[in-house]
Design an enzyme around this catalytic site. Structure first.
Site, PDB file in Angstrom:
ATOM      1  N   ASN A  11       0.853  -1.181   0.000  1.00  0.00           N
ATOM      2  CA  ASN A  11       0.000   0.000   0.000  1.00  0.00           C
ATOM      3  C   ASN A  11       0.895   1.239   0.000  1.00  0.00           C
ATOM      4  OD1 ASN A  11      -1.638   2.216   0.845  1.00  0.00           O
ATOM      5  ND2 ASN A  11      -3.135   0.792   1.686  1.00  0.00           N
ATOM      6  N   HIS A  47      -5.683   3.361  -1.439  1.00  0.00           N
ATOM      7  CA  HIS A  47      -6.967   3.678  -0.810  1.00  0.00           C
ATOM      8  C   HIS A  47      -7.215   5.168  -1.021  1.00  0.00           C
ATOM      9  CE1 HIS A  47      -9.803   2.960   2.848  1.00  0.00           C
ATOM     10  NE2 HIS A  47     -10.241   3.969   2.107  1.00  0.00           N
ATOM     11  N   ARG A  49      -9.009   8.285  -0.699  1.00  0.00           N
ATOM     12  CA  ARG A  49     -10.112   8.820   0.096  1.00  0.00           C
ATOM     13  C   ARG A  49     -10.690  10.081  -0.567  1.00  0.00           C
ATOM     14  NH1 ARG A  49     -10.205   6.345   5.120  1.00  0.00           N
ATOM     15  NH2 ARG A  49      -8.344   5.106   5.582  1.00  0.00           N
ATOM     16  N   HIS A  54      -3.969  11.748   0.747  1.00  0.00           N
ATOM     17  CA  HIS A  54      -2.769  11.020   0.324  1.00  0.00           C
ATOM     18  C   HIS A  54      -2.920  10.650  -1.155  1.00  0.00           C
ATOM     19  CE1 HIS A  54      -5.468   7.892   1.786  1.00  0.00           C
ATOM     20  NE2 HIS A  54      -5.155   8.114   3.050  1.00  0.00           N
ATOM     21  N   GLU A  79      -8.839   0.146  -2.765  1.00  0.00           N
ATOM     22  CA  GLU A  79      -9.687   0.069  -1.580  1.00  0.00           C
ATOM     23  C   GLU A  79     -10.509   1.343  -1.435  1.00  0.00           C
ATOM     24  OE1 GLU A  79      -6.703  -2.457   1.368  1.00  0.00           O
ATOM     25  OE2 GLU A  79      -7.031  -0.317   1.726  1.00  0.00           O
ATOM     26  N   THR A 109      -8.218   6.580   9.908  1.00  0.00           N
ATOM     27  CA  THR A 109      -7.764   5.344   9.275  1.00  0.00           C
ATOM     28  C   THR A 109      -8.863   4.311   9.438  1.00  0.00           C
ATOM     29  OG1 THR A 109      -5.940   3.735   9.135  1.00  0.00           O
ATOM     30  CG2 THR A 109      -6.629   4.405  11.341  1.00  0.00           C
ATOM     31  N   HIS A 200      -3.758  -4.418   8.067  1.00  0.00           N
ATOM     32  CA  HIS A 200      -3.847  -3.297   8.991  1.00  0.00           C
ATOM     33  C   HIS A 200      -2.920  -3.548  10.166  1.00  0.00           C
ATOM     34  CE1 HIS A 200      -5.897   0.570   9.646  1.00  0.00           C
ATOM     35  NE2 HIS A 200      -5.497   0.377  10.893  1.00  0.00           N
ATOM     36  N   ASP A 201      -1.842  -2.790  10.192  1.00  0.00           N
ATOM     37  CA  ASP A 201      -0.829  -2.837  11.250  1.00  0.00           C
ATOM     38  C   ASP A 201      -0.043  -4.145  11.288  1.00  0.00           C
ATOM     39  OD1 ASP A 201      -1.455  -0.276  11.887  1.00  0.00           O
ATOM     40  OD2 ASP A 201      -2.532  -0.743  13.735  1.00  0.00           O
ATOM     41  N   GLY A 223       1.060  -1.270   4.341  1.00  0.00           N
ATOM     42  CA  GLY A 223       1.498   0.051   3.926  1.00  0.00           C
ATOM     43  C   GLY A 223       2.310   0.780   4.970  1.00  0.00           C
ATOM     44  N   HIS A 224       1.678   1.157   6.078  1.00  0.00           N
ATOM     45  CA  HIS A 224       2.329   2.049   7.040  1.00  0.00           C
ATOM     46  C   HIS A 224       3.653   1.480   7.543  1.00  0.00           C
ATOM     47  CE1 HIS A 224       2.381   5.235  10.122  1.00  0.00           C
ATOM     48  NE2 HIS A 224       2.954   4.315  10.867  1.00  0.00           N
TER      49      HIS A 224
END
Length: 249
Positions: A11, A47, A49, A54, A79, A109, A200-201, A223-224
């Protein structure tokens, strides 16, 4: 290196977030995607938004063109909330996969999966629309085994397990409980005839244990943590590290 049974989709939202703090066009989202794919990543996730904080619409189109031209075997996963801006991209670009996420506009998020008992009938025609375009549909879901047959009945191809509760429990007394919970949800999805994604995480520390214990995980979207690691290690070394974690038997 042994080939992982679980594919890695990177991501690149956080690359765009950093770029958007200035007007210089750096770091480049397409360059980041290229370096990750060159290092062995199997796909790219975005993703976009509605507030464009971003990933922006032009990024989505440029990444789609990049993958079609230079990486035709890589997966593009878009997404977003299908009631906001996601379906515009699905209809225009027809990515290999779209992931429906129940985010509110401006949400910090993603922090929960779909409540299909409430939203299922609204989501169902949009799932059908995406699939009619040849796009695989994944629903972002909490680790609730009882919800998996509902996702299948609505026509979804896969679910993406929202893994933040597992990540938060990593290294604590609740780690094993969360692993059992997610394993049960993954098995329920498989039993319902769904593919299983996750994200996610997830990070280099907690990834291997997750894919070892949760059955049938086809793909993780990260991603993060991956972008944070890449600030220190570079994209290529970081992607290789995540692929090694996925390849652990």
């Amino acid at each position: 290196m042994k080939s992982p049974r679980t594919l890695l989709s990177v991501n690149v939202n956080k690359v765009a977030l950093l770029r958007n703090t200035r007007h210089l066009g750096i770091p480049s989202v397409t360059r980041a995607a290229t370096l990750c794919l060159q290092a062995g990543a199997h796909g790219i996730t975005v993703h976009p938004r509605p507030d464009e904080r971003h990933i922006r619409p032009q990024d989505v189109r440029e990444l789609h063109a990049l993958l079609q031209r230079d990486w035709p075997r890589a997966e593009f996963n878009i997404e977003g909330n299908p009631f906001h801006n996601l379906m515009e991209f699905v209809r225009e670009l027809r990515p290999q996969q779209c992931t429906f996420v129940p985010d509110s506009e401006g949400q910090f998020t993603s922090d929960h999966g779909w409540d299909l008992r409430t939203d299922g009938e609204r989501v169902k025609p949009l799932i059908a629309q995406a699939r009619s375009l040849g796009v695989r549909v994944s629903l972002f879901m909490d680790a609730d085994p009882s919800a998996m047959p509902l996702a299948r009945a609505l026509g979804a191809d896969r679910i993406e397990l929202y893994t933040e509760p597992y990540a938060a429990a990593w290294g604590t007394a609740r780690q094993e409980e969360q692993l059992r919970r997610f394993a049960a949800a993954g098995q329920a999805a498989l039993d319902a005839g769904l593919g299983v994604n996750a994200g996610h995480d997830l990070n280099r520390d907690n990834l291997a244990a997750f894919v070892q214990r949760v059955p049938g995980v086809s793909e993780v979207s990260i991603g993060h943590a991956l972008v944070a690691d890449a600030l220190e290690m570079g994209y290529a070394a970081t992607v290789r590290a995540y692929l090694e974690a996925l390849a652990v038997p």
